[in-house]
Design a protein around this motif. Structure first.
Motif, PDB file in Angstrom:
ATOM      1  N   THR A  19     -11.301 -13.837  -3.896  1.00 55.97           N
ATOM      2  CA  THR A  19     -11.305 -12.337  -4.509  1.00 55.97           C
ATOM      3  C   THR A  19     -12.252 -11.445  -4.549  1.00 55.97           C
ATOM      4  N   GLN A  20     -13.331 -11.894  -3.713  1.00 48.23           N
ATOM      5  CA  GLN A  20     -14.560 -11.115  -3.532  1.00 48.23           C
ATOM      6  C   GLN A  20     -14.366  -9.784  -3.093  1.00 48.23           C
ATOM      7  N   LEU A  21     -13.393  -9.511  -2.034  1.00 50.06           N
ATOM      8  CA  LEU A  21     -13.389  -8.377  -1.490  1.00 50.06           C
ATOM      9  C   LEU A  21     -12.048  -7.570  -2.117  1.00 50.06           C
ATOM     10  N   VAL A  22     -12.146  -7.566  -3.453  1.00 53.49           N
ATOM     11  CA  VAL A  22     -11.116  -7.068  -4.338  1.00 53.49           C
ATOM     12  C   VAL A  22     -11.000  -5.305  -4.022  1.00 53.49           C
ATOM     13  N   LYS A  23     -12.117  -4.826  -3.984  1.00 54.08           N
ATOM     14  CA  LYS A  23     -11.987  -3.332  -3.778  1.00 54.08           C
ATOM     15  C   LYS A  23     -11.272  -2.770  -2.571  1.00 54.08           C
ATOM     16  N   ILE A  24     -11.664  -3.801  -1.223  1.00 54.30           N
ATOM     17  CA  ILE A  24     -11.119  -3.514  -0.099  1.00 54.30           C
ATOM     18  C   ILE A  24      -9.580  -3.992  -0.153  1.00 54.30           C
ATOM     19  N   LYS A  44     -23.246  -5.362  -2.857  1.00 55.44           N
ATOM     20  CA  LYS A  44     -22.634  -4.150  -3.525  1.00 55.44           C
ATOM     21  C   LYS A  44     -22.154  -3.311  -2.468  1.00 55.44           C
ATOM     22  N   ILE A  45     -22.462  -3.389  -1.246  1.00 52.89           N
ATOM     23  CA  ILE A  45     -21.571  -2.787  -0.053  1.00 52.89           C
ATOM     24  C   ILE A  45     -20.132  -3.035  -0.163  1.00 52.89           C
ATOM     25  N   LEU A  46     -19.689  -4.017  -0.810  1.00 51.64           N
ATOM     26  CA  LEU A  46     -18.182  -4.324  -0.673  1.00 51.64           C
ATOM     27  C   LEU A  46     -17.345  -3.432  -1.733  1.00 51.64           C
ATOM     28  N   GLY A  47     -17.917  -2.912  -2.635  1.00 52.40           N
ATOM     29  CA  GLY A  47     -17.477  -2.143  -3.664  1.00 52.40           C
ATOM     30  C   GLY A  47     -17.933  -0.520  -3.530  1.00 52.40           C
ATOM     31  N   ASN A  48     -18.556  -0.239  -2.453  1.00 54.17           N
ATOM     32  CA  ASN A  48     -18.893   1.332  -2.266  1.00 54.17           C
ATOM     33  C   ASN A  48     -17.621   1.880  -1.728  1.00 54.17           C
ATOM     34  N   GLU A  49     -17.505   3.236  -2.586  1.00 50.71           N
ATOM     35  CA  GLU A  49     -16.309   3.992  -2.421  1.00 50.71           C
ATOM     36  C   GLU A  49     -16.405   4.466  -0.881  1.00 50.71           C
ATOM     37  N   LYS A  50     -17.629   4.914  -0.222  1.00 48.20           N
ATOM     38  CA  LYS A  50     -17.892   5.613   1.012  1.00 48.20           C
ATOM     39  C   LYS A  50     -17.462   4.364   2.198  1.00 48.20           C
ATOM     40  N   VAL A  51     -17.906   3.446   1.952  1.00 50.15           N
ATOM     41  CA  VAL A  51     -17.639   1.931   2.642  1.00 50.15           C
ATOM     42  C   VAL A  51     -16.110   2.005   2.873  1.00 50.15           C
ATOM     43  N   ILE A  52     -15.567   1.844   1.743  1.00 44.25           N
ATOM     44  CA  ILE A  52     -13.996   1.400   1.699  1.00 44.25           C
ATOM     45  C   ILE A  52     -13.327   2.885   2.204  1.00 44.25           C
ATOM     46  N   ASP A  53     -13.879   3.859   2.130  1.00 45.40           N
ATOM     47  CA  ASP A  53     -13.221   5.149   2.810  1.00 45.40           C
ATOM     48  C   ASP A  53     -13.333   4.952   4.407  1.00 45.40           C
ATOM     49  N   SER A  54     -14.469   4.593   4.663  1.00 43.62           N
ATOM     50  CA  SER A  54     -14.598   4.341   6.072  1.00 43.62           C
ATOM     51  C   SER A  54     -13.929   3.249   6.671  1.00 43.62           C
TER      52      SER A  54
END
Length: 288
Positions: A97-102, A270-280
């Motif tokens: 579940t660690q990549l939850v935001k993705i 922290k990179i896994l939950g960053n909004e800009k990263v997820i948008d990319s």
């Protein structure tokens, strides 16, 4: 060192009793020290599932899957309702579940995510594991839950995805975040944390190669990358203190079709939950 930098390096600390044991063994026998270090290297730390991941765990259809090649069972999480599936692979000492935001983003895009606790991680069986077991798990998951549209992996999960693609995992695109690369670099970093002389990295490498009967560098990410033809998005943080950014540049160099995004001040997790990263990631997967 700033508070931010201190915080990002806290996860690198080895417990003092282990450092004391290593120091004592080093004076007694290089062979005993190597065996002790090898055991530590293959034993992940099981962390409690944080609250931010509870909704994914609670809303997933979970199952136990036997990996015949390993004779081990792993915990699998199917999150979302779609028949279009995306594989998610966590890193060392992570969990399904660690990549939850993705995962949330992918479910909102109309996909179901399939993730898992790798052997010896989370709620899966075993106490020790190694990258080849991550790869075997991925390939069995494809048989049981595939085909997958895409694959997204963090750290060792990124390395494992590239190696699995080389071993015929079929996905249209892959995303790797904070992926390691050269095995000797990983071992050198590990022995440094144990406060051992750098030559122990070579001793560890030789130990594993005797045990598993093949060169460890066969599994370096850039080696696998040479045979990966699909589009791959590489994301890495400039301030990742666990995996040096040179890994991202080297993997990028060997991939036939890749894009590279470099972030700052997000570190390794922290990179896994960053909004800009997820948008990319979303933008990359939506591109035809």
């Amino acid at each position: 060192m700033t508070k931010k930098a201190q915080k990002s390096t806290q996860s690198l600390q080895i417990p003092k009793p282990i450092l004391v044991t290593t120091s004592i063994l080093k004076r007694i026998s290089p062979q005993l020290t190597t065996r002790f270090a090898a055991r530590l290297f293959t034993t992940p730390i099981k962390h409690k599932t944080p609250k931010r991941e509870w909704h994914m765990e609670n809303n997933s259809l979970t199952t136990s899957l036997l990996i015949p090649k390993l004779n081990k069972k792993i915990r699998v999480y199917c999150y979302g309702e779609s028949k279009k599936r995306v594989l998610l692979v966590h890193g060392w000492s992570g969990r399904g579940t660690q990549l939850v935001k993705i995962a949330d983003m992918l479910v909102n895009m109309g996909y179901q995510t399939v993730s898992f606790d790798a052997p010896a991680h989370g709620k899966s069986e075993g106490k020790t594991t190694i990258m080849t077991e991550f790869i075997a798990s991925i390939l069995e998951l494809e048989k049981q839950f595939g085909p997958f549209e895409f694959a997204v992996g963090h750290s060792l999960g990124g390395m494992s995805i590239l190696n699995a693609i080389r071993q015929n995992l079929h996905v249209k695109k892959a995303v790797i975040i904070g992926s390691g690369d050269v095995i000797l670099d990983i071992l050198e970093d590990f022995v440094k944390k144990l406060k051992l002389p750098v030559n122990y990295a070579g001793l560890l490498k030789a130990h594993f190669e005797r045990k598993f009967g093949e060169p460890m560098e066969n599994y370096a990410a850039h080696v696998a990358a040479k045979e990966v033809k699909i589009p791959v998005l590489i994301i890495h943080d400039k301030n990742d203190h666990e995996v040096d950014i040179k890994a991202a540049y080297n993997i990028h160099k060997y991939l036939e079709n890749s894009e590279l995004i470099i972030t700052e001040q997000l570190g390794h997790r922290k990179i896994l939950g960053n909004e800009k990263v997820i948008d990319s990631i979303k933008e990359y997967l939506e591109k035809h």
